[in-house]
Design an enzyme around this catalytic site. Structure first.
Site, PDB file in Angstrom:
ATOM      1  N   GLY A  10       0.999  -1.115  -0.076  1.00 44.13           N
ATOM      2  CA  GLY A  10       0.013   0.063  -0.069  1.00 44.13           C
ATOM      3  C   GLY A  10       0.860   1.319  -0.055  1.00 44.13           C
ATOM      4  N   GLY A  15       1.059   4.742   3.644  1.00 42.77           N
ATOM      5  CA  GLY A  15       2.362   3.996   2.789  1.00 42.77           C
ATOM      6  C   GLY A  15       3.635   4.975   2.823  1.00 42.77           C
ATOM      7  CG  HIS A 176      -8.316   1.067  15.952  1.00 37.79           C
ATOM      8  ND1 HIS A 176      -7.982   2.330  16.526  1.00 37.79           N
ATOM      9  CD2 HIS A 176      -8.289   1.489  14.521  1.00 37.79           C
ATOM     10  CE1 HIS A 176      -7.951   3.284  15.789  1.00 37.79           C
ATOM     11  NE2 HIS A 176      -7.844   2.921  14.290  1.00 37.79           N
TER      12      HIS A 176
HETATM   13  O1  TXD Z   1      -4.954   2.888  13.601  1.00 39.13           O
HETATM   14  C1  TXD Z   1      -5.125   2.488  12.417  1.00 39.13           C
HETATM   15  N1  TXD Z   1      -4.843   1.085  12.339  1.00 39.13           N
HETATM   16  C2  TXD Z   1      -5.770   3.150  11.476  1.00 39.13           C
HETATM   17  C3  TXD Z   1      -5.968   2.477  10.095  1.00 39.13           C
HETATM   18  C4  TXD Z   1      -5.212   4.520  11.112  1.00 39.13           C
HETATM   19  C5  TXD Z   1      -5.546   5.301  10.023  1.00 39.13           C
HETATM   20  C6  TXD Z   1      -5.859   4.573   8.737  1.00 39.13           C
HETATM   21  N2  TXD Z   1      -6.427   3.110   8.790  1.00 39.13           N
HETATM   22  C7  TXD Z   1      -6.502   2.551   7.631  1.00 39.13           C
HETATM   23  O2  TXD Z   1      -5.189   2.286   7.076  1.00 39.13           O
HETATM   24  C8  TXD Z   1      -7.280   3.006   6.593  1.00 39.13           C
HETATM   25  O3  TXD Z   1      -8.798   2.993   7.145  1.00 39.13           O
HETATM   26  C9  TXD Z   1      -7.079   2.466   5.583  1.00 39.13           C
HETATM   27  O4  TXD Z   1      -7.858   0.870   5.430  1.00 39.13           O
HETATM   28  C10 TXD Z   1      -5.585   2.078   5.482  1.00 39.13           C
HETATM   29  C11 TXD Z   1      -4.815   2.745   4.573  1.00 39.13           C
HETATM   30  O5  TXD Z   1      -5.186   4.192   4.913  1.00 39.13           O
HETATM   31  P1  TXD Z   1      -4.424   5.235   3.768  1.00 39.13           P
HETATM   32  O6  TXD Z   1      -5.020   6.687   4.235  1.00 39.13           O
HETATM   33  O7  TXD Z   1      -3.040   4.937   3.500  1.00 39.13           O
HETATM   34  O8  TXD Z   1      -5.298   4.947   2.469  1.00 39.13           O
HETATM   35  P2  TXD Z   1      -4.795   5.459   0.983  1.00 39.13           P
HETATM   36  O9  TXD Z   1      -4.205   6.570   0.843  1.00 39.13           O
HETATM   37  O10 TXD Z   1      -6.197   5.156   0.087  1.00 39.13           O
HETATM   38  O11 TXD Z   1      -3.826   4.163   0.538  1.00 39.13           O
HETATM   39  C12 TXD Z   1      -4.463   2.881   0.505  1.00 39.13           C
HETATM   40  C13 TXD Z   1      -3.657   2.489  -0.727  1.00 39.13           C
HETATM   41  C14 TXD Z   1      -3.805   3.025  -2.141  1.00 39.13           C
HETATM   42  O12 TXD Z   1      -2.584   3.370  -2.920  1.00 39.13           O
HETATM   43  C15 TXD Z   1      -4.445   1.810  -3.032  1.00 39.13           C
HETATM   44  O13 TXD Z   1      -3.985   1.968  -4.402  1.00 39.13           O
HETATM   45  C16 TXD Z   1      -3.957   0.451  -2.300  1.00 39.13           C
HETATM   46  O14 TXD Z   1      -3.908   0.808  -0.833  1.00 39.13           O
HETATM   47  N3  TXD Z   1      -4.571  -0.589  -2.424  1.00 39.13           N
HETATM   48  C17 TXD Z   1      -3.988  -1.898  -2.753  1.00 39.13           C
HETATM   49  N4  TXD Z   1      -2.660  -2.112  -2.558  1.00 39.13           N
HETATM   50  C18 TXD Z   1      -2.350  -3.363  -2.970  1.00 39.13           C
HETATM   51  N5  TXD Z   1      -3.188  -4.463  -2.989  1.00 39.13           N
HETATM   52  C19 TXD Z   1      -4.502  -4.200  -3.109  1.00 39.13           C
HETATM   53  N6  TXD Z   1      -5.429  -5.104  -3.378  1.00 39.13           N
HETATM   54  C20 TXD Z   1      -4.909  -2.889  -2.995  1.00 39.13           C
HETATM   55  N7  TXD Z   1      -6.050  -2.103  -3.017  1.00 39.13           N
HETATM   56  C21 TXD Z   1      -5.941  -0.862  -2.556  1.00 39.13           C
END
Ligand code: TXD
Length: 319
Positions: A10, A15, A176
């Site tokens: 990600g 990321g 969480h």
């Molecule tokens: O405390 C915690 N655990 C939380 C978690 C705190 C904040 C955010 N939380 C969660 O982290 C949030 O609800 C999301 O489920 C994740 C990632 O958050 P982020 O803000 O980094 O989301 P983005 O910017 O949308 O990035 C997600 C990336 C994006 O680039 C997509 O293209 C990619 O994930 N993506 C994938 N990568 C690989 N494989 C697959 N299948 C895929 N699907 C989407």
């Protein structure tokens, strides 16, 4: 000795922040993986160009091929979708469960010896599903939530008491979600129990209750302000602290979503508990004494996690 290898599954908001922090700290070489073409490659190139300015040596690459994470020492998973205003973390379950299946397969095939830190929401269910899909040992798969929730709790306490954030040691356990359990009885400021310092400072118990409430809603507060996504600086910083504890065999006791089997009256659940992180991954889970109220709050929180797991099992019969 070859540099460690950190794979970030990600390459979105968290990321990219993870990659920047890991590079600045020279934690190792970094591979950004994403399904979006160009994003991991573009961010890797941009981050690499920070090197001459910040003075770090780290090979930072971007890829859309899981083969490039081969041999990673640490894998941090943020793949999936974040919340938008009005959405609960649980609303992400259907989409992100499918993502965890793909990620679990990728890790299983290419980095089975890694320490895996899951961030994707709904966290307690996603880390459990990721462990099931990847087949890694339970002690090598952990969820990041408690370090972030405790940092939010500590920040609000430091503001209220007018003290340095360095001196606040806050503890948040449980899931969480809105049912997380800020444990004031184990929260101290320079070793002084927070309830004692509140009495010394004349801070009313209701004020502490307000801070507990704001901590529970800490994620949603930022989602409402940002409108296009959720928090990413503090989540990334939290996961990096966990990765450093593993890579440096630090034996830190951190609140993490770890696999609990027997302790806290739980059998086979990932939930936020005090966990020792060292070179073996999750090396121990500390079963602290909880007040009756804290015990019942933890039960409410773990029941909410069980409901999410049941929903996951209903969606994927392999679970
Ligand atoms: O405390 C915690 N655990 C939380 C978690 C705190 C904040 C955010 N939380 C969660 O982290 C949030 O609800 C999301 O489920 C994740 C990632 O958050 P982020 O803000 O980094 O989301 P983005 O910017 O949308 O990035 C997600 C990336 C994006 O680039 C997509 O293209 C990619 O994930 N993506 C994938 N990568 C690989 N494989 C697959 N299948 C895929 N699907 C989407």
């Amino acid at each position: 000795m070859a540099r460690k290898k950190i794979a970030l599954i990600g390459a979105g908001m968290i990321g990219g922040t993870l990659a920047h922090l890991a590079a600045k700290k020279e934690m190792g070489d970094i591979v950004l993986f994403d399904i979006a073409e160009g994003i991991p490659q573009g961010k890797a190139l941009d981050l690499s160009q920070c090197g001459p300015i910040e003075g770090f040596d780290a090979r930072i690459t971007g890829t859309n091929d899981y083969k490039d994470i081969a041999g990673a020492d640490v894998v941090i998973v943020t793949a999936g979708v974040p919340r938008k205003p009005g959405m609960s973390r649980d609303d992400l379950l259907g989409i992100n469960l499918k993502v965890m299946k793909a990620v679990g397969d990728g890790i299983k095939a290419n980095a089975p010896d890694a320490f895996v830190i899951c961030i994707t929401n709904p966290l307690d269910a996603m880390v459990w599903a990721l462990r099931e899909f990847s087949g890694l040992p339970h002690e090598k798969v952990v969820g990041m939530a408690g370090v972030l929730d405790s940092a939010r709790f500590a920040t609000f306490l430091a503001w209220e008491f007018g003290v340095s954030v360095r001196d606040v040691n806050a503890f948040v356990l449980g899931g969480h979600g809105d049912t997380m359990v800020p444990v004031t009885s184990y929260t101290t400021i320079s070793g002084i129990p927070v309830n004692d310092l509140a009495k010394i400072r004349g801070i009313a118990p209701e004020k502490l209750d307000e801070i507990v409430k704001r901590t529970r809603g800490g994620g949603g507060e930022i989602v409402a302000l940002l409108k296009t996504g959720s928090a990413y600086y503090a989540p990334a910083t939290s996961a990096i602290a966990m990765a450093e504890a593993y890579l440096g065999d630090q034996k830190r006791i951190l609140p993490c979503a770890a696999y609990v089997d027997g302790k806290y009256g739980l059998d086979g659940l990932y939930v936020g508990v005090p966990a020792v992180i060292g070179a073996g991954g999750i090396e121990d889970i500390v079963e602290i004494e909880l007040s009756d109220e804290e015990k019942s709050n933890l039960k409410v929180s773990t029941d909410a996690v069980v409901e999410l797991l049941d929903a996951c099992k209903a969606m994927d019969e392999s679970l």
